[in-house]
Design an enzyme around this catalytic site. Sequence first.
Site, PDB file in Angstrom:
ATOM      1  N   ARG A  22       0.626  -1.072  -0.067  1.00  0.00           N
ATOM      2  CA  ARG A  22       0.297   0.157   0.265  1.00  0.00           C
ATOM      3  C   ARG A  22       1.378   1.168   0.153  1.00  0.00           C
ATOM      4  O   ARG A  22       0.466   2.231  -0.758  1.00  0.00           O
ATOM      5  CB  ARG A  22      -0.898  -0.671   1.434  1.00  0.00           C
ATOM      6  CG  ARG A  22      -1.899  -1.214   0.790  1.00  0.00           C
ATOM      7  CD  ARG A  22      -2.786  -0.665   2.366  1.00  0.00           C
ATOM      8  NE  ARG A  22      -2.877  -1.052   3.978  1.00  0.00           N
ATOM      9  CZ  ARG A  22      -2.895  -2.015   3.800  1.00  0.00           C
ATOM     10  NH1 ARG A  22      -3.098  -3.376   3.587  1.00  0.00           N
ATOM     11  NH2 ARG A  22      -2.722  -2.307   5.277  1.00  0.00           N
ATOM     12  N   CYS A  43      -5.163 -18.899  15.816  1.00  0.00           N
ATOM     13  CA  CYS A  43      -5.961 -18.786  16.517  1.00  0.00           C
ATOM     14  C   CYS A  43      -7.404 -19.026  16.896  1.00  0.00           C
ATOM     15  O   CYS A  43      -8.120 -19.612  18.026  1.00  0.00           O
ATOM     16  CB  CYS A  43      -6.368 -17.396  17.074  1.00  0.00           C
ATOM     17  SG  CYS A  43      -4.908 -15.930  17.034  1.00  0.00           S
ATOM     18  N   ILE A 276      18.351  -6.355   8.061  1.00  0.00           N
ATOM     19  CA  ILE A 276      17.663  -7.398   8.419  1.00  0.00           C
ATOM     20  C   ILE A 276      16.100  -6.958   9.632  1.00  0.00           C
ATOM     21  O   ILE A 276      16.790  -6.537  10.725  1.00  0.00           O
ATOM     22  CB  ILE A 276      18.394  -8.636   9.025  1.00  0.00           C
ATOM     23  CG1 ILE A 276      18.782  -9.447   7.431  1.00  0.00           C
ATOM     24  CG2 ILE A 276      17.364  -9.830   9.406  1.00  0.00           C
ATOM     25  CD1 ILE A 276      20.152 -10.371   7.734  1.00  0.00           C
ATOM     26  N   ALA A 278      13.194  -8.074  11.928  1.00  0.00           N
ATOM     27  CA  ALA A 278      12.076  -8.980  12.995  1.00  0.00           C
ATOM     28  C   ALA A 278      10.657  -9.037  13.531  1.00  0.00           C
ATOM     29  O   ALA A 278      10.780  -8.133  14.168  1.00  0.00           O
ATOM     30  CB  ALA A 278      12.724 -10.517  13.922  1.00  0.00           C
ATOM     31  N   ASP A 281       6.100 -13.381  16.619  1.00  0.00           N
ATOM     32  CA  ASP A 281       6.367 -14.605  17.879  1.00  0.00           C
ATOM     33  C   ASP A 281       7.304 -14.292  18.755  1.00  0.00           C
ATOM     34  O   ASP A 281       7.951 -14.907  19.723  1.00  0.00           O
ATOM     35  CB  ASP A 281       5.570 -15.231  18.141  1.00  0.00           C
ATOM     36  CG  ASP A 281       4.775 -15.101  18.606  1.00  0.00           C
ATOM     37  OD1 ASP A 281       3.568 -13.824  18.474  1.00  0.00           O
ATOM     38  OD2 ASP A 281       3.242 -16.909  17.854  1.00  0.00           O
TER      39      ASP A 281
END
Length: 551
Positions: A22, A43, A276, A278, A281
Amino acid sequence: MMKIVIIGGVAGGMSAATRLRRLNEDAEIIVLEKGPFVSFANCGLPYYVSGDIQERSDLLVQTPEQLRARFDLDVRPFSEAIAIDPDKKEVTVRSKEGEYQLAYDKVILSPGAKPFVPPAEGLSEAKNIFTMRNVPDVDAVTGFILEHKPKKAVVIGAGFIGLEMAESLAHRGLAVTIVEKAPHVLPPFDEEMAAYLADELEANGVTLYTGVAATAFQNEGKTIVLENGVTLESDLTIMSVGVQPENSLAISAGIETGMRGGILVDENYETSKKDIYAVGDAIIVKQQITGEDTMIALASPANRQGRQVADVISGLNRKNKGSIGTAIVRVFGLAGGSTGLNERQLQLSGKEYAVVHIQGKSHAGYYPNASAIVLKLIFHPKTGEIYGAQAIGADGIDKRIDIIATAIKGNLTVHDLPELEFTYAPPFGSAKDPVNMAGYAAMNIIEGVSESIQWYELEKMQEEGYQLLDVRSESEIERLGALNGAINIPVDDLRARIGELSIETPIIVSCQSGLRSYIAERVLKQNGFNVKNLDGAFSLYATVRPEKVVK
């Protein structure tokens, strides 16, 4: 043209990918997913097992074809990133066609977390043990149920997924047993709040073993040996003892990790290796209340992080502010919600804190079908800073926990909670919402209007000479029982019978929920008595310590 490689989809990775498109119509965006599905509702997996979600296709949020058509994303399922070379800025990919190198300008790691399976004797020979992380996992479980028609199930681990799976398997007609190493179910909750959920599990036929671990699996997993010597028979076992970050790719690339192997990122989600990033979780975040490192494996923070890292890469000013860990779980007819810190975490941190428990209704009590809410608020006893909250009830739990989570994020204090204005009509709420009432109760503690003790302090204080005064009616005591050592003077009779109490003896006052005992506390204090209120009163104490109730 910027070339961005996203490793891992689902919440964090796909939020990053679609936001990047976008903001960057000309960028080349490649999403690598080692499994078959890049965008699925993880979930929702337990609710597909239960049958609440009937169509498997409903778990699949987006397909690669849909993502290419709408967002022009190059989505590559069955493509596993096996190495990253930060110097050459290349990702090595293993696919069905073989291995190849993929150059990048930016990489976003979104590998998620994998179920932690502790080593145990006989585990490798077991044929009926499953985890629950992705669509292939749920396919394996449902396929096993259809083929083998199991009668008995054991769920090892009573966290959020464990409780959801226990409920789901019970709905499928299986006899379910839960084994939890912690002293109580749902370890993120405090003991007295988790006790309500334990009662609900047992009321629905679930057998609980807490404070004990499974140490061995025999007979190809059909026999489970617990560390206390108890053996359980299981046709189907779900391992749900926790998760650990999927960090192997990051480690091999020389990226720094921290607690429990979580990937370290800065406020821009960038790792120790330039370009890089991240999210999700697998990363370490700041617990926003304490500022300490933590790991929070929840979908909402992962989605937010994915969008924010896309903003950062696109040149927008976004910062990783951390998380407070807001979550909810359904356990048959009850819901349990929490946000922020629990008492155990605060005790470990050494922070000074105070607690109030209040009991309210999901909506106006005089309107039909109002259900009980037990709300626990944890706060600083001087400043009123809100540290956390937990709530249990059949309805309206999400609303109250969401409000308090918003208050924490907005740096409100308990003094602000009574000022919050909520929509009110009898079918929807109360003129004084439980959140308002929790604020009033906390302010009473801060301002010295009320002094309370917690359920776990009662016996010690009785031993120190405090007299327990129960101000419920005689009929309530006959019907519900009493706490050991209590004398009874109903609150409406207290002023007339105050002479029966020794002003030299300190008093702990209790009722059913805490309201009448607060009224009694005020009466007695203004007559010169040394009084403390049993927070949560009889109903809370009797829930967590039913063996102490005298009937």
